[in-house]
Design a protein around this motif. Structure first.
Motif, PDB file in Angstrom:
ATOM      1  N   SER A 152       0.500  -1.071   0.171  1.00 10.58           N
ATOM      2  CA  SER A 152      -0.265   0.066  -0.046  1.00 10.58           C
ATOM      3  C   SER A 152       0.669   0.947   0.174  1.00 10.58           C
ATOM      4  N   GLU A 153       0.699   2.125  -0.763  1.00 14.71           N
ATOM      5  CA  GLU A 153       1.941   3.631  -2.027  1.00 14.71           C
ATOM      6  C   GLU A 153       1.573   3.844  -0.444  1.00 14.71           C
ATOM      7  N   SER A 154      -0.291   4.396   0.057  1.00 15.28           N
ATOM      8  CA  SER A 154      -0.935   5.990   0.932  1.00 15.28           C
ATOM      9  C   SER A 154      -0.690   4.977   2.133  1.00 15.28           C
ATOM     10  N   ARG A 155      -0.644   3.977   2.426  1.00 16.06           N
ATOM     11  CA  ARG A 155      -0.083   3.378   4.094  1.00 16.06           C
ATOM     12  C   ARG A 155       1.036   2.919   4.496  1.00 16.06           C
ATOM     13  N   GLY A 156       1.747   2.207   3.456  1.00 22.13           N
ATOM     14  CA  GLY A 156       2.935   2.167   3.652  1.00 22.13           C
ATOM     15  C   GLY A 156       3.312   0.985   4.261  1.00 22.13           C
ATOM     16  N   TYR A 157       2.038  -0.202   4.424  1.00 19.29           N
ATOM     17  CA  TYR A 157       2.720  -1.287   4.253  1.00 19.29           C
ATOM     18  C   TYR A 157       1.961  -2.113   3.676  1.00 19.29           C
ATOM     19  N   TRP A 158       2.234  -4.131   3.928  1.00 18.59           N
ATOM     20  CA  TRP A 158       1.845  -4.372   3.467  1.00 18.59           C
ATOM     21  C   TRP A 158       0.536  -4.772   2.909  1.00 18.59           C
ATOM     22  N   LYS A 159      -0.713  -5.180   2.166  1.00 20.34           N
ATOM     23  CA  LYS A 159      -1.685  -5.481   2.691  1.00 20.34           C
ATOM     24  C   LYS A 159      -1.881  -7.099   2.707  1.00 20.34           C
ATOM     25  N   THR A 160      -2.866  -6.706   3.450  1.00 24.04           N
ATOM     26  CA  THR A 160      -3.296  -7.773   3.976  1.00 24.04           C
ATOM     27  C   THR A 160      -4.317  -8.662   2.607  1.00 24.04           C
ATOM     28  N   VAL A 161      -4.492 -10.328   2.871  1.00 16.79           N
ATOM     29  CA  VAL A 161      -5.457 -10.460   1.645  1.00 16.79           C
ATOM     30  C   VAL A 161      -6.510 -11.433   2.168  1.00 16.79           C
ATOM     31  N   LYS A 162      -7.679 -11.493   2.041  1.00 21.31           N
ATOM     32  CA  LYS A 162      -8.740 -12.831   2.399  1.00 21.31           C
ATOM     33  C   LYS A 162      -8.812 -13.989   2.225  1.00 21.31           C
ATOM     34  N   LEU A 163      -9.157 -14.922   3.506  1.00 17.45           N
ATOM     35  CA  LEU A 163      -8.536 -16.276   3.241  1.00 17.45           C
ATOM     36  C   LEU A 163      -8.081 -17.014   2.246  1.00 17.45           C
ATOM     37  N   SER A 164      -9.626 -16.668   1.347  1.00 17.69           N
ATOM     38  CA  SER A 164      -9.721 -17.639   0.387  1.00 17.69           C
ATOM     39  C   SER A 164      -8.848 -17.376  -0.456  1.00 17.69           C
ATOM     40  N   GLU A 165      -8.842 -16.129  -1.199  1.00 17.36           N
ATOM     41  CA  GLU A 165      -7.640 -15.416  -1.221  1.00 17.36           C
ATOM     42  C   GLU A 165      -6.071 -16.964  -1.357  1.00 17.36           C
ATOM     43  N   ALA A 166      -5.440 -16.003   0.111  1.00 21.11           N
ATOM     44  CA  ALA A 166      -4.123 -16.519   0.232  1.00 21.11           C
ATOM     45  C   ALA A 166      -4.406 -18.191   0.552  1.00 21.11           C
ATOM     46  N   CYS A 167      -5.405 -18.840   0.469  1.00 22.81           N
ATOM     47  CA  CYS A 167      -5.753 -20.549   0.522  1.00 22.81           C
ATOM     48  C   CYS A 167      -5.046 -20.687  -1.332  1.00 22.81           C
ATOM     49  N   GLU A 168      -5.573 -20.252  -1.584  1.00 22.44           N
ATOM     50  CA  GLU A 168      -5.532 -19.751  -4.157  1.00 22.44           C
ATOM     51  C   GLU A 168      -4.192 -19.841  -3.640  1.00 22.44           C
ATOM     52  N   LEU A 169      -3.188 -18.460  -2.858  1.00 21.98           N
ATOM     53  CA  LEU A 169      -1.900 -18.598  -3.489  1.00 21.98           C
ATOM     54  C   LEU A 169      -0.871 -19.983  -3.508  1.00 21.98           C
ATOM     55  N   GLU A 170      -1.605 -20.081  -2.070  1.00 21.30           N
ATOM     56  CA  GLU A 170      -0.847 -20.852  -1.578  1.00 21.30           C
ATOM     57  C   GLU A 170      -1.183 -22.897  -2.245  1.00 21.30           C
ATOM     58  N   GLY A 171      -1.910 -23.072  -2.994  1.00 20.81           N
ATOM     59  CA  GLY A 171      -3.112 -24.261  -3.555  1.00 20.81           C
ATOM     60  C   GLY A 171      -4.110 -24.910  -2.425  1.00 20.81           C
ATOM     61  N   VAL A 172      -4.031 -24.158  -1.476  1.00 23.67           N
ATOM     62  CA  VAL A 172      -4.759 -24.818  -0.825  1.00 23.67           C
ATOM     63  C   VAL A 172      -6.220 -24.506  -1.346  1.00 23.67           C
ATOM     64  N   PRO A 173      -6.754 -25.944  -1.848  1.00 20.21           N
ATOM     65  CA  PRO A 173      -8.283 -25.627  -2.681  1.00 20.21           C
ATOM     66  C   PRO A 173      -9.455 -25.193  -1.797  1.00 20.21           C
ATOM     67  N   VAL A 174     -10.047 -24.484  -2.076  1.00 21.87           N
ATOM     68  CA  VAL A 174     -10.855 -23.609  -1.072  1.00 21.87           C
ATOM     69  C   VAL A 174     -11.452 -23.606  -2.312  1.00 21.87           C
ATOM     70  N   GLU A 175     -13.517 -24.308  -2.107  1.00 17.01           N
ATOM     71  CA  GLU A 175     -14.154 -24.958  -3.223  1.00 17.01           C
ATOM     72  C   GLU A 175     -15.216 -23.400  -3.212  1.00 17.01           C
ATOM     73  N   ARG A 176     -15.918 -23.326  -4.073  1.00 17.56           N
ATOM     74  CA  ARG A 176     -17.175 -22.113  -4.330  1.00 17.56           C
ATOM     75  C   ARG A 176     -18.250 -22.655  -3.315  1.00 17.56           C
ATOM     76  N   ARG A 177     -18.518 -21.449  -2.549  1.00 19.86           N
ATOM     77  CA  ARG A 177     -19.258 -21.286  -1.594  1.00 19.86           C
ATOM     78  C   ARG A 177     -19.543 -20.107  -1.504  1.00 19.86           C
ATOM     79  N   THR A 178     -21.347 -20.288  -0.979  1.00 18.81           N
ATOM     80  CA  THR A 178     -21.326 -18.945  -1.070  1.00 18.81           C
ATOM     81  C   THR A 178     -21.978 -18.469   0.895  1.00 18.81           C
TER      82      THR A 178
END
Length: 204
Positions: A152-178
């Motif tokens: 984040s250039e405006s705040r000066g720290y690493w942005k957090t990501v949603k759990l589902s997004e972090a799982c996708e980045l690490e190859g953890v299967p995330v079932e499509r769910r609502t």
């Protein structure tokens, strides 16, 4: 000064990022090696409402040690209801409020090293719902932020990501769910931590 006129905070250089990521990987390895690591997740009626579901499981195998639901006493927000089954209020009607389990919840959490994806939210939710004082939780979401590497250039720290997004980045299967649930998110958080720890081990 408008938002667009604010000075941008530069992204850390490659060496700094590498060190921050190495520190993050070491944190995940420490959690994975700790036999007392316990992963917790809650579901609530609103951002500041009662918890109506709590799930807690050992990190090493996601074995549930706590899996409780209770009828909340605070109003539901429209968004919270959208994320649940249409009859969720009927499902919970008549169940004892989670506060009736407060001492069991506190004893379990105090006997473990508690991790939660959004630790501040889950910690404060449980203290408010159960009216108990709990020791601090460690935050998986903040620990993962340097690994996602979105600055984040405006705040000066690493942005957090949603759990589902972090799982996708690490190859953890995330079932499509609502629908959202504490048990599912507890399991996904456990799998995410273990996946990052394995990646760190393979890199050494």
């Amino acid at each position: 000064m408008t938002q667009s006129e604010k000075p941008k905070i530069p992204r850390p250089d490659a060496d700094t990022l590498a060190q921050q990521q190495a520190d993050a990987l070491a944190t995940f390895q420490r959690w994975a090696a700790d036999p007392l690591s316990l992963v917790v997740d809650t579901e609530t009626t609103d951002l500041t409402g009662d918890a109506w579901e709590i799930a807690a499981g050992r990190l090493r195998d996601a074995q549930p040690l706590l899996d409780l639901r209770g009828e909340p006493q605070t109003p539901w927000s429209p968004r919270a209801l959208e994320l649940q089954a249409p009859d969720i209020q009927d499902q919970l009607r008549g169940l004892p409020h989670l506060r009736t389990h407060a001492q069991d919840i506190r004893r379990l959490l105090d006997a473990h090293h508690v991790l939660a994806y959004n630790a501040e939210f889950d910690h404060d939710t449980l203290e408010r719902t159960c009216q108990v004082t709990l020791r601090g939780f460690e935050c998986v979401m903040l620990a993962y932020a340097p690994l996602a590497a979105r600055w984040s250039e405006s705040r000066g720290y690493w942005k957090t990501v949603k759990l589902s997004e972090a799982c996708e980045l690490e190859g953890v299967p995330v079932e499509r769910r609502t629908l959202h649930g504490a048990r599912v998110d507890m399991r996904l958080t456990s799998e995410l931590i273990l996946a990052v720890a394995r990646r760190a081990a393979s890199a050494t």
